[in-house]
Motif scaffolding. Structure first.
Motif, PDB file in Angstrom:
ATOM      1  N   ASP A 101       0.812  -1.223   0.000  1.00 55.08           N
ATOM      2  CA  ASP A 101       0.000   0.000   0.000  1.00 55.08           C
ATOM      3  C   ASP A 101       0.843   1.270   0.000  1.00 55.08           C
ATOM      4  O   ASP A 101       0.321   2.367   0.133  1.00 55.08           O
ATOM      5  CB  ASP A 101      -0.976   0.013   1.179  1.00 55.08           C
ATOM      6  N   GLY A 102       2.161   1.122  -0.150  1.00 57.33           N
ATOM      7  CA  GLY A 102       3.047   2.274  -0.112  1.00 57.33           C
ATOM      8  C   GLY A 102       4.356   1.988  -0.824  1.00 57.33           C
ATOM      9  O   GLY A 102       4.395   1.262  -1.819  1.00 57.33           O
ATOM     10  N   THR A 103       5.438   2.542  -0.305  1.00 58.54           N
ATOM     11  CA  THR A 103       6.771   2.329  -0.870  1.00 58.54           C
ATOM     12  C   THR A 103       7.340   0.988  -0.414  1.00 58.54           C
ATOM     13  O   THR A 103       7.186   0.595   0.745  1.00 58.54           O
ATOM     14  CB  THR A 103       7.720   3.466  -0.414  1.00 58.54           C
ATOM     15  N   GLU A 104       8.029   0.300  -1.335  1.00 53.83           N
ATOM     16  CA  GLU A 104       8.745  -0.923  -0.977  1.00 53.83           C
ATOM     17  C   GLU A 104       9.951  -0.506  -0.133  1.00 53.83           C
ATOM     18  O   GLU A 104      10.848   0.182  -0.603  1.00 53.83           O
ATOM     19  CB  GLU A 104       9.203  -1.647  -2.245  1.00 53.83           C
ATOM     20  N   ILE A 105       9.964  -0.926   1.121  1.00 55.67           N
ATOM     21  CA  ILE A 105      10.932  -0.416   2.087  1.00 55.67           C
ATOM     22  C   ILE A 105      12.371  -0.796   1.733  1.00 55.67           C
ATOM     23  O   ILE A 105      13.292   0.018   1.849  1.00 55.67           O
ATOM     24  CB  ILE A 105      10.572  -0.906   3.507  1.00 55.67           C
ATOM     25  N   HIS A 106      12.594  -2.025   1.286  1.00 52.63           N
ATOM     26  CA  HIS A 106      13.950  -2.442   0.927  1.00 52.63           C
ATOM     27  C   HIS A 106      14.477  -1.617  -0.251  1.00 52.63           C
ATOM     28  O   HIS A 106      15.662  -1.267  -0.293  1.00 52.63           O
ATOM     29  CB  HIS A 106      13.972  -3.926   0.577  1.00 52.63           C
ATOM     30  N   GLU A 107      13.607  -1.324  -1.204  1.00 51.46           N
ATOM     31  CA  GLU A 107      14.031  -0.515  -2.344  1.00 51.46           C
ATOM     32  C   GLU A 107      14.425   0.890  -1.888  1.00 51.46           C
ATOM     33  O   GLU A 107      15.456   1.425  -2.310  1.00 51.46           O
ATOM     34  CB  GLU A 107      12.925  -0.437  -3.391  1.00 51.46           C
ATOM     35  N   ALA A 108      13.591   1.486  -1.052  1.00 51.39           N
ATOM     36  CA  ALA A 108      13.899   2.828  -0.561  1.00 51.39           C
ATOM     37  C   ALA A 108      15.217   2.843   0.205  1.00 51.39           C
ATOM     38  O   ALA A 108      16.055   3.745   0.013  1.00 51.39           O
ATOM     39  CB  ALA A 108      12.763   3.332   0.327  1.00 51.39           C
ATOM     40  N   SER A 109      15.423   1.851   1.051  1.00 53.09           N
ATOM     41  CA  SER A 109      16.659   1.782   1.836  1.00 53.09           C
ATOM     42  C   SER A 109      17.877   1.615   0.940  1.00 53.09           C
ATOM     43  O   SER A 109      18.917   2.264   1.144  1.00 53.09           O
ATOM     44  CB  SER A 109      16.587   0.627   2.840  1.00 53.09           C
ATOM     45  N   ALA A 110      17.758   0.756  -0.068  1.00 48.44           N
ATOM     46  CA  ALA A 110      18.877   0.535  -0.986  1.00 48.44           C
ATOM     47  C   ALA A 110      19.207   1.809  -1.755  1.00 48.44           C
ATOM     48  O   ALA A 110      20.378   2.141  -1.956  1.00 48.44           O
ATOM     49  CB  ALA A 110      18.542  -0.598  -1.956  1.00 48.44           C
ATOM     50  N   ILE A 111      18.182   2.525  -2.184  1.00 46.78           N
ATOM     51  CA  ILE A 111      18.404   3.802  -2.876  1.00 46.78           C
ATOM     52  C   ILE A 111      19.182   4.751  -1.992  1.00 46.78           C
ATOM     53  O   ILE A 111      20.164   5.383  -2.423  1.00 46.78           O
ATOM     54  CB  ILE A 111      17.060   4.434  -3.273  1.00 46.78           C
ATOM     55  N   LEU A 112      18.767   4.876  -0.731  1.00 47.41           N
ATOM     56  CA  LEU A 112      19.419   5.812   0.182  1.00 47.41           C
ATOM     57  C   LEU A 112      20.864   5.417   0.461  1.00 47.41           C
ATOM     58  O   LEU A 112      21.742   6.273   0.558  1.00 47.41           O
ATOM     59  CB  LEU A 112      18.622   5.900   1.485  1.00 47.41           C
ATOM     60  N   VAL A 113      21.122   4.116   0.550  1.00 50.19           N
ATOM     61  CA  VAL A 113      22.497   3.646   0.762  1.00 50.19           C
ATOM     62  C   VAL A 113      23.372   4.015  -0.436  1.00 50.19           C
ATOM     63  O   VAL A 113      24.478   4.563  -0.283  1.00 50.19           O
ATOM     64  CB  VAL A 113      22.531   2.129   0.994  1.00 50.19           C
ATOM     65  N   HIS A 114      22.879   3.733  -1.631  1.00 46.69           N
ATOM     66  CA  HIS A 114      23.677   4.010  -2.828  1.00 46.69           C
ATOM     67  C   HIS A 114      23.850   5.506  -3.067  1.00 46.69           C
ATOM     68  O   HIS A 114      24.915   5.949  -3.517  1.00 46.69           O
ATOM     69  CB  HIS A 114      23.041   3.339  -4.044  1.00 46.69           C
ATOM     70  N   LEU A 115      22.828   6.296  -2.761  1.00 50.30           N
ATOM     71  CA  LEU A 115      22.975   7.744  -2.888  1.00 50.30           C
ATOM     72  C   LEU A 115      23.997   8.285  -1.896  1.00 50.30           C
ATOM     73  O   LEU A 115      24.802   9.161  -2.217  1.00 50.30           O
ATOM     74  CB  LEU A 115      21.626   8.430  -2.681  1.00 50.30           C
ATOM     75  N   SER A 116      23.968   7.756  -0.676  1.00 52.77           N
ATOM     76  CA  SER A 116      24.945   8.160   0.332  1.00 52.77           C
ATOM     77  C   SER A 116      26.359   7.810  -0.120  1.00 52.77           C
ATOM     78  O   SER A 116      27.285   8.623  -0.022  1.00 52.77           O
ATOM     79  CB  SER A 116      24.623   7.476   1.658  1.00 52.77           C
ATOM     80  N   ARG A 117      26.501   6.602  -0.638  1.00 51.61           N
ATOM     81  CA  ARG A 117      27.814   6.158  -1.117  1.00 51.61           C
ATOM     82  C   ARG A 117      28.283   7.009  -2.288  1.00 51.61           C
ATOM     83  O   ARG A 117      29.493   7.244  -2.461  1.00 51.61           O
ATOM     84  CB  ARG A 117      27.737   4.685  -1.513  1.00 51.61           C
TER      85      ARG A 117
END
Length: 228
Positions: free
Chosen positions: A47-63
Motif C-alpha cells: 500500500d506504499g513504498t517498498e521499504i527495501h528498495e527505498a533503503s537501498a536507494i538511500l544507501v547508494h545515494l549516500s555512497r
C-alpha cells in the motif's frame, strides 16, 4: 523503480499528476554534490513504498555522495493493507506523508514543496503505493504514461515459471506508448533522450542482494546523468 533528471518528466508530471504536484516547477540548477529528491508513497510494499528498495536507494545515494531530500504527497492512502495477511484493513485510514516519514526517519517534506530548481534528479522507489497513491501503475509505468515513447524496464516480458510474476506490466508500458527494454534484475536501463533510468528491483523473485545491485546500477547512472 524509476529515476529521472531534466525538465521533460516534470513538465509531463505537472500536467498529469494530482494537485499535490502543482508547484513542481521545471528548471534546473547545477550544484555539487548532486542533489536528489526521493519521492515516497507510503510505508509498505502493498500500500506504499517498498521499504527495501527505498533503503537501498538511500544507501547508494549516500555512497555516491549525493545530498538527499525525501518527499511524499500529503494525502490519504488509497487503502491500508494488513501486510501479515495481504488483505485490506477495513475502516482504517492512513496518511501517505505520515507513513512515508517512517522510512525517512522524520526528515521529509510535502510533495507540494518539491521544485526541480532545488534538485538535479528525482527517484521514485517502487511498491504498490506508486500505483495506488500516485498515478497509474508500478513506477516505471509512470514514465511511460507521462512521456510519450519513453524507454523503461520492468525486467522480462514472460513470467518464466514465476521468476518474473509481474511480467504483464511490460504490456501495460507498451499500451501507454512506451518502449519496454528487457533487462536482468542486476541491470538498469538508461533512456538518454528523456534522461530516465529504471531497474526491475522486486519485479523479480530473486535474492535480495541481486535487487540491491540493480538499484546500485540505477543510482550510479542517475548520478552520472547529473554530471556531478
Amino acid at each position: 523503480m524509476l529515476a529521472s533528471r531534466g525538465p521533460a518528466l516534470c513538465t509531463a508530471l505537472r500536467r498529469a499528476a494530482p494537485g499535490g504536484l502543482a508547484s513542481f516547477h521545471c528548471s534546473a540548477r547545477r550544484h555539487r554534490p548532486a542533489r536528489v529528491a526521493v519521492v515516497l508513497s507510503g510505508c509498505g510494499v502493498y500500500d506504499g513504498t517498498e521499504i527495501h528498495e527505498a533503503s537501498a536507494i538511500l544507501v547508494h545515494l549516500s555512497r555516491g555522495g549525493a545530498e538527499v531530500q525525501m518527499y511524499a504527497p500529503d494525502v490519504p492512502q488509497m487503502h491500508v493493507i494488513d501486510h501479515s495477511k495481504g488483505q485490506p484493513a477495513e475502516a482504517e485510514s492512513r496518511n501517505v506523508l505520515v507513513e512515508s516519514a517512517r522510512i525517512a526517519r522524520g526528515k521529509i517534506a510535502s510533495l507540494a514543496k518539491l521544485t526541480t530548481a532545488d534538485h538535479d534528479a528525482v527517484i521514485f522507489p517502487g511498491g504498490f503505493g506508486a500505483a495506488k497513491n500516485f498515478l497509474c501503475c508500478i513506477s516505471p509505468v509512470l514514465a511511460a504514461k507521462v512521456l510519450s515513447g519513453a524507454e523503461v524496464t520492468v525486467g522480462h516480458e514472460e513470467e518464466e515459471g514465476g521468476k518474473w510474476p509481474y511480467a504483464g506490466t511490460a504490456g501495460a508500458i507498451k499500451e501507454l506508448g512506451g518502449k519496454h527494454c528487457v533487462k536482468e534484475v542486476t541491470e538498469a536501463h538508461v533512456d538518454t533522450k528523456n534522461k530516465v533510468v529504471t531497474t526491475p528491483a522486486f519485479m523479480c523473485e530473486t535474492q535480495l542482494h541481486h535487487i540491491f545491485d540493480g538499484i546500485g546500477a540505477m543510482v550510479k547512472n542517475v548520478l552520472k546523468l547529473t554530471g556531478k
